[in-house]
Design an enzyme around this catalytic site. Structure first.
Site, PDB file in Angstrom:
ATOM      1  CE1 TYR A  79      -3.608   2.533   0.553  1.00  0.00           C
ATOM      2  CE2 TYR A  79      -2.672   2.973   2.712  1.00  0.00           C
ATOM      3  CZ  TYR A  79      -3.574   3.279   1.710  1.00  0.00           C
ATOM      4  OH  TYR A  79      -4.435   4.337   1.864  1.00  0.00           O
ATOM      5  CE1 TYR A 233      -4.622  -2.285   8.800  1.00  0.00           C
ATOM      6  CE2 TYR A 233      -5.366  -0.064   8.292  1.00  0.00           C
ATOM      7  CZ  TYR A 233      -4.377  -0.922   8.733  1.00  0.00           C
ATOM      8  OH  TYR A 233      -3.159  -0.425   9.113  1.00  0.00           O
ATOM      9  CG  HIS A 234      -9.625   2.253   7.773  1.00  0.00           C
ATOM     10  ND1 HIS A 234      -9.805   1.817   6.475  1.00  0.00           N
ATOM     11  CD2 HIS A 234      -8.461   2.952   7.788  1.00  0.00           C
ATOM     12  CE1 HIS A 234      -8.789   2.262   5.742  1.00  0.00           C
ATOM     13  NE2 HIS A 234      -7.972   2.943   6.500  1.00  0.00           N
ATOM     14  CE  LYS A 593      -5.990  13.482  13.051  1.00  0.00           C
ATOM     15  NZ  LYS A 593      -6.618  12.181  12.890  1.00  0.00           N
ATOM     16  CG  ASP A 597      -5.645  11.640   9.338  1.00  0.00           C
ATOM     17  OD1 ASP A 597      -5.931  10.660   8.632  1.00  0.00           O
ATOM     18  OD2 ASP A 597      -5.278  11.543  10.517  1.00  0.00           O
ATOM     19  CG  HIS A 599      -6.850   7.414  10.676  1.00  0.00           C
ATOM     20  ND1 HIS A 599      -6.147   7.747   9.543  1.00  0.00           N
ATOM     21  CD2 HIS A 599      -7.170   6.106  10.533  1.00  0.00           C
ATOM     22  CE1 HIS A 599      -6.035   6.690   8.753  1.00  0.00           C
ATOM     23  NE2 HIS A 599      -6.658   5.686   9.331  1.00  0.00           N
TER      24      HIS A 599
END
Length: 717
Positions: A79, A233-234, A593, A597, A599
């Site tokens: 990736y 995954y996330h 944040k 991004d 996350h």
């Protein structure tokens, strides 16, 4: 639990050896809530539905293919993507020459969110965490010299999935490759964006329409292409344990199947092309069992749709080793962690795999670290002989027991979601997100107490940490280069033709035309990612999520012990209480944040934990600009702002936030930073006015204590 005569004999022998204790004292509860005892036997798995199956045969617990790796090894993927299309292309070609078998493209956060590189909202994001793609010309450069009729390409894209897939198809056609020849996977998993990753653009309903349009178009024109990779995954990276990852990922999958059927598609037309994407962490045997359980459950769940093709019920998956498990401290330990996670994915039966690089807790992977990550898979494939036998752990009492327990526990959660009305309704209710955030907060509390050991972080820590490897830094000049390319394209394209194509996109969004089909025409007419995204946004609007966090999860892990750790919590609560008594209000922090991004595990864990410690906590909406964050800090009258960084934008965004606070006459509001920030950048941020930096692995109690030191010094003199 099973209790055979043989087990009883072993129990007595073990008890004698343990001198005053019994094996029952060694039993422990996993993060999933599964009780684990120290020995398993045949009786423990007798009669379980997941046992006594074969690879390649329903319900596929032991693997989707009969011979598994004995017939063909898993596909080694990397990736990757950063900076410009040209730089990424050079990186890809080197990796392919070195043994990589497929490409997995990482896109810039600006691209994920449907912004062109010249948009002022993304000034700190361009090329920092993936390759910036603004037009079909960038896509052509990205795959220059890479034969798309022979190479499998995986693209992690959800928000701007329509323009990106359209540009890839258009670039392939201009390379001379027909659509029916294209092989690979587009993630196209928008539901998990609302759960965890947050790189959405549009509201859920039109986003699900986009998913269906892509599936419908590809089923007619791209028979080799996987139209969706349903991602756990996330979900894992956001804090979910293996049971939660399994349940929420499969529930997402069921929701997509129903959406496709509602759009008029036959189950056997699209289901064989569905694929999954699971995250693999450091709970070695649990994650092996998770992949086996997921295959069993998916086969069971698909039976409600009456598929005729056996492949419609066959779960195939890509896996990626955890990025969250990697540490900034003693980072070479990460090579070992990734190797173990690689083995877990392989023994669980993945179809392709990406291994993370050891430096990813600090910076983007360098060429050296990426080579080590890739070679990890090659060594496991070529040197360990794990490819000689299909499902080598099949029949293991422990693995089979765990597999069945995950099936049982995940099914309970799936049933709960079904009672709510399906995953889309569950997401609207907030249930999955809150469960994940609670799991993350509990995990952080266990780490901070040392109950969950992380070598080099909370145990066996080096006295003197030194950064002795290269840091890859993407220069700000990348943005200027991208802007120049956008300007050139807009000057040289047929403006009238491009505008007509964009109007067709808007018309399709308002009606029932296939969005991918009209977007391909727009991409070929040199419309940009931002323009195509905006053409749909005119109809769909742009989604803004409501931000909230759990409470009590972090502190509850401390309430289970009467140790020094619990006393630390009480000490911090006393300090925040004393601050209230002296100043008339509690210490107030804004956790934000900035940039694109999405996350949010870090800010959610910090916010919920600080609230448990007695702080008043505000959380900003996602994707703030420094100006917006400064304005919110002033309006909420906070003492301090905690800025979370993950995607290399800290050198732009944090100083800009400090500058905006000063411009607005609020220079007394302190700013601290946390997240993935290379230690070499610390002094730069301190010089810019940042008061504290708390990197990965910093205990919440430690950072909170230092924040209180600063607040007491300023307000409690």
């Amino acid at each position: 639990m099973a209790n055979s005569p043989e087990y009883q004999k072993w129990f007595e022998m073990a008890s004698k050896q343990m001198k005053g204790k019994t094996p029952d004292d060694m039993a422990w509860k996993s993060p999933e809530g599964i009780m684990i005892k120290p020995l398993y036997e045949a009786a423990d798995i007798e009669g379980l539905p997941t046992v006594n199956t074969f690879p390649g045969m329903a319900p596929f617990t032991r693997g989707p293919m009969a011979t598994m790796y004995a017939g063909r090894p898993w596909t080694i993927r990397q990736y990757a993507g950063f900076s410009t299309a040209k730089a990424s292309n050079e990186f890809y070609r080197k990796n392919l020459a070195a043994g990589q078998k497929g490409l997995s493209v990482a896109f810039s956060l600006s691209t994920h969110r449907g912004y062109d590189s010249d948009n002022p909202r993304v000034s700190g994001d361009i090329g920092k965490a993936g390759v910036a793609i603004d037009s079909i010309e960038d896509m052509k450069i990205l795959f220059d010299g890479i034969p798309l009729d022979k190479m499998s390409v995986s693209m992690t894209m959800n928000g701007a999935v329509i323009p990106i897939l359209a540009m890839w198809i258009g670039a392939a056609e201009e390379q001379g490759v027909k659509q029916e020849q294209l092989d690979g996977t587009i993630q196209n998993d928008i539901l998990k964006e609302y759960l965890t990753r947050n790189t959405y653009i549009y509201p859920p309903e039109p986003s699900m329409r986009i998913v269906s349009d892509i599936m419908a178009y590809a089923s007619k024109n791209m028979p080799k292409y996987n139209t969706i990779s349903i991602s756990g995954y996330h979900i894992m990276e956001a804090g979910a344990d293996s049971v939660l990852q399994t349940a929420f990922t499969l529930a997402d999958g069921v929701e997509y199947v129903r959406a496709a059927i509602r759009s008029g598609m036959d189950i056997d037309t699209f289901a064989p092309r569905l694929s999954f994407f699971f995250g693999i962490g450091m709970n070695f045997f649990m994650d092996i069992a998770m992949l086996r359980a997921a295959r069993f459950l998916w086969h069971r769940l698909m039976q409600q749709f009456n598929p005729k093709n056996i492949k419609s019920s066959m779960l195939r998956t890509h896996c990626q080793t955890s990025g969250w498990s990697l540490t900034e401290q003693d980072p070479y330990n990460n090579v070992i962690r990734t190797t173990l996670e690689c083995m877990s994915a392989v023994l669980g039966g993945t179809q392709s795999l990406h291994t993370n690089s050891f430096d990813e807790a600090v910076c983007l992977p360098t060429e050296l670290s990426a080579r080590i990550a890739r070679n990890t898979q090659i060594i496991v494939q070529e040197e360990t002989h794990v490819c000689k036998v299909a499902d080598p752990l099949g029949g293991s009492y422990y693995v089979e027991y765990l597999t069945n327990k995950i099936v049982e526990e995940a099914q309970k959660i799936i049933d709960e979601i079904e009672e709510i009305g399906g995953m889309a309704k569950a997401i609207e209710s907030g249930m999955p997100k809150m469960r994940i955030e609670e799991s993350a907060a509990r995990r952080q509390a266990r780490i901070d107490q040392g109950k969950d050991v992380i070598v080099g972080v909370n145990k066996y820590r080096l006295a003197d940490e030194k950064m002795d490897f290269d840091i890859l830094e993407v220069p700000d000049s990348v943005r200027l280069e991208q802007i120049d390319r956008i300007n050139h394209i807009k000057k040289t394209r047929d403006t009238a033709k491009c505008q007509a194509c964009l109007e067709a996109v808007t018309k399709a969004a308002a009606g029932d035309g296939n969005l991918l089909e009209v977007a391909i025409a727009a991409a070929k007419a040199r419309a940009t990612v931002g323009e195509i995204s905006d053409a749909m946004e005119k109809v769909f609007g742009r989604y803004v999520a409501t931000t909230q966090c759990v409470s009590g999860a972090y502190s509850s892990e401390y309430s289970e012990v009467s140790s020094d750790a619990a006393q630390v919590i009480e000490g911090l609560r006393k300090r925040t209480g004393d601050f209230l008594a002296k100043t008339g209000r509690r210490p107030r922090i804004l956790v934000t944040k900035m940039g694109q991004d999405g996350h949010d595990r870090g800010i959610k864990v910090v916010a919920s934990s600080y609230a448990d410690l007695g702080f008043d906590v505000d959380i900003s909406p996602m994707f703030q600009t420094p100006d917006e964050a400064a304005k919110m800090a002033i309006e909420n009258d906070v003492h301090i702002v905690g800025a979370s960084s993950l995607a290399a934008g800290h050198k732009t965004l944090v100083p800009e936030l400090i500058g905006k606070l000063k411009e607005k006459g609020a220079g007394e509001i302190m700013v601290v930073a946390g997240g993935v920030i290379p230690p070499n950048d610390y002094q730069f941020l301190y010089d810019a006015g940042c008061k504290g930096i708390y990197g990965p692995g910093t205990p919440i109690t430690e950072s909170a204590g230092k924040v209180m030191d600063m607040l007491e010094a300023q307000y409690c003199k």
